[in-house]
Scaffold this active site. Structure first.
Site, short mmCIF file in Angstrom:
data_model
loop_
_atom_site.label_atom_id
_atom_site.label_comp_id
_atom_site.label_asym_id
_atom_site.label_seq_id
_atom_site.Cartn_x
_atom_site.Cartn_y
_atom_site.Cartn_z
N GLY A 7 -28.46 -28.36 -21.32
CA GLY A 7 -28.05 -28.18 -22.71
C GLY A 7 -28.66 -26.94 -23.30
O GLY A 7 -29.54 -27.03 -24.16
N PRO A 8 -28.22 -25.74 -22.87
CA PRO A 8 -28.82 -24.50 -23.39
C PRO A 8 -28.25 -24.10 -24.75
O PRO A 8 -27.67 -23.03 -24.91
CB PRO A 8 -28.49 -23.48 -22.31
CG PRO A 8 -27.24 -23.99 -21.67
CD PRO A 8 -27.24 -25.48 -21.80
N GLY A 12 -32.68 -25.27 -26.42
CA GLY A 12 -32.70 -25.15 -24.96
C GLY A 12 -32.82 -23.71 -24.51
O GLY A 12 -33.58 -23.39 -23.59
N ASN A 94 -33.24 -34.37 -31.60
CA ASN A 94 -33.40 -35.12 -32.86
C ASN A 94 -32.92 -36.54 -32.67
O ASN A 94 -32.03 -36.81 -31.87
CB ASN A 94 -32.57 -34.46 -33.97
CG ASN A 94 -33.33 -33.32 -34.64
OD1 ASN A 94 -34.54 -33.22 -34.54
ND2 ASN A 94 -32.60 -32.45 -35.30
N LYS A 175 -40.79 -37.91 -37.40
CA LYS A 175 -39.68 -36.94 -37.33
C LYS A 175 -38.39 -37.60 -37.83
O LYS A 175 -37.58 -36.96 -38.51
CB LYS A 175 -39.52 -36.45 -35.89
CG LYS A 175 -38.43 -35.39 -35.68
CD LYS A 175 -38.82 -34.04 -36.26
CE LYS A 175 -37.73 -32.99 -36.11
NZ LYS A 175 -37.58 -32.45 -34.77
N ASN A 179 -36.03 -36.30 -40.78
CA ASN A 179 -34.60 -36.07 -40.56
C ASN A 179 -33.73 -36.91 -41.50
O ASN A 179 -32.71 -36.43 -42.00
CB ASN A 179 -34.23 -36.38 -39.10
CG ASN A 179 -34.64 -35.28 -38.15
OD1 ASN A 179 -34.77 -34.12 -38.54
ND2 ASN A 179 -34.85 -35.62 -36.89
N ASN A 183 -31.65 -34.12 -43.34
CA ASN A 183 -30.39 -33.76 -42.67
C ASN A 183 -29.11 -34.22 -43.38
O ASN A 183 -28.23 -33.40 -43.65
CB ASN A 183 -30.42 -34.25 -41.22
CG ASN A 183 -31.29 -33.37 -40.33
OD1 ASN A 183 -32.17 -32.68 -40.82
ND2 ASN A 183 -31.06 -33.41 -39.05
N GLU A 257 -25.45 -35.86 -35.38
CA GLU A 257 -26.36 -36.84 -34.76
C GLU A 257 -26.68 -38.00 -35.71
O GLU A 257 -27.68 -38.69 -35.52
CB GLU A 257 -27.66 -36.14 -34.36
CG GLU A 257 -27.48 -35.13 -33.24
CD GLU A 257 -28.74 -34.30 -33.00
OE1 GLU A 257 -29.25 -34.33 -31.87
OE2 GLU A 257 -29.19 -33.61 -33.92
#
Length: 297
Positions: A7-8, A12, A94, A175, A179, A183, A257
């Site tokens: 997953g670049p 990444g 995340n 975290k 989030n 988010n 997400e």
């Protein structure tokens, strides 16, 4: 070390670039079918990486998984048969709950979880910017993972600072709270993180955090409201020029997400018969935005 980054995307690519610069043998596993992929980090020279190389996967000492939480199962499942059981699998994304669905398949492997506050932004297909320096915490998901503390030294040399946290669950819940507070609101309002410092958002953010604390407590994780509230305010200020990942997903009409952030909180709350009305509202608002794209398409 032989390292494969699955997953670049922005984070990444950031790690792949720095790990390669530090002398590791880094390969990528991305969606692009091309045999090689290049990454340019800020003003550094372009770096070329092999992509979707099965031999590199079989030889990997470390698999760094940086796909989004909702992509984890789909991305990793077809690859597991090629991964040596000595290979460390490190998840950095995340949200929470994505790894649990793979617990059975991951049993033979040393598995680690990480949370990072580094900021990265993909400017184009191959160009990435390191938008904010932060820190990373790594900890064990299983017994084999608990024996892999040495990986911190490897990672810290490439993208400091990296610390070992044997109680990684507490760090992940913190975290999650951050989030949940930042988010969805930035995605709904289509604003920068810093805009959440405005007075009109303060009551809503506080309510979100109180709900998270109640659910975390039921899970055996203790937080102080004043400390966590201050932590969220600090993150909002420190990342004031940044757009959250959920903001970006909504802006570009990509799946977010939300199910692994606010959705995870709501599901855990239901398990403990706890009401989370403010988080529910934010969750439904994001879901409505996402479903509106399908209707228009």
């Amino acid at each position: 070390m032989n390292i494969v980054v699955l997953g670049p995307g922005a984070i990444g690519a950031l790690w792949a670039s720095h790990l390669s610069t530090s002398g590791h043998n880094v390969s990528l596993w991305g969606r692009s079918p091309t045999a090689t992929t290049s990454i340019q980090l800020d003003d550094s020279p372009k770096q070329n990486f092999s992509n979707q190389n099965q031999q590199a996967l079989e030889d990997a000492d470390l698999l760094l998984v940086t796909v989004k939480a909702w992509q984890v199962e789909q991305a990793l499942t077809p690859l597991i048969k090629f991964i040596n059981t000595d290979c460390i699998i490190l998840f950095m994304h995340n949200g929470m709950g994505a790894v649990d669905s793979l617990a059975k398949q991951l049993k033979p492997y040393p598995v680690l979880l990480a949370t990072t506050t580094h900021g990265a932004l993909k400017i184009s297909t191959n160009k990435v910017s390191h938008t904010g320096k932060g820190s990373t915490q790594v900890g064990p998901y299983n017994e084999q993972g608990a024996r892999c503390k040495f990986i911190v030294e490897v990672l810290n040399y490439s993208v400091p600072s990296v610390n070992w946290n044997s109680d990684i669950l507490s760090a992940l819940w913190q975290k999650l709270a951050i989030n949940c507070a930042i988010n969805p609101l930035t995605a709904i309002e289509q604003c920068k993180n810093g805009d959440l410092a405005e007075p009109r958002f303060q009551q809503r953010i506080s309510t979100v955090i109180k709900e998270v604390i109640e659910v975390a407590q039921a899970e055996g994780i203790a937080f102080s409201f004043p400390v966590l509230r201050e932590t969220v305010a600090t993150v909002i200020n420190a990342t004031k020029e940044n757009y959250s990942s959920m903001h970006q997903d909504v802006f570009y009409k990509r799946k977010s997400e939300i199910d692994f952030i606010t959705g995870y909180l709501i599901d855990t709350a239901k398990h403990h018969h706890i009401e989370t009305p403010e988080n529910n509202k934010l969750y439904q608002a994001i879901k409505q935005i996402e479903s509106s794209w399908k209707r228009h398409d």
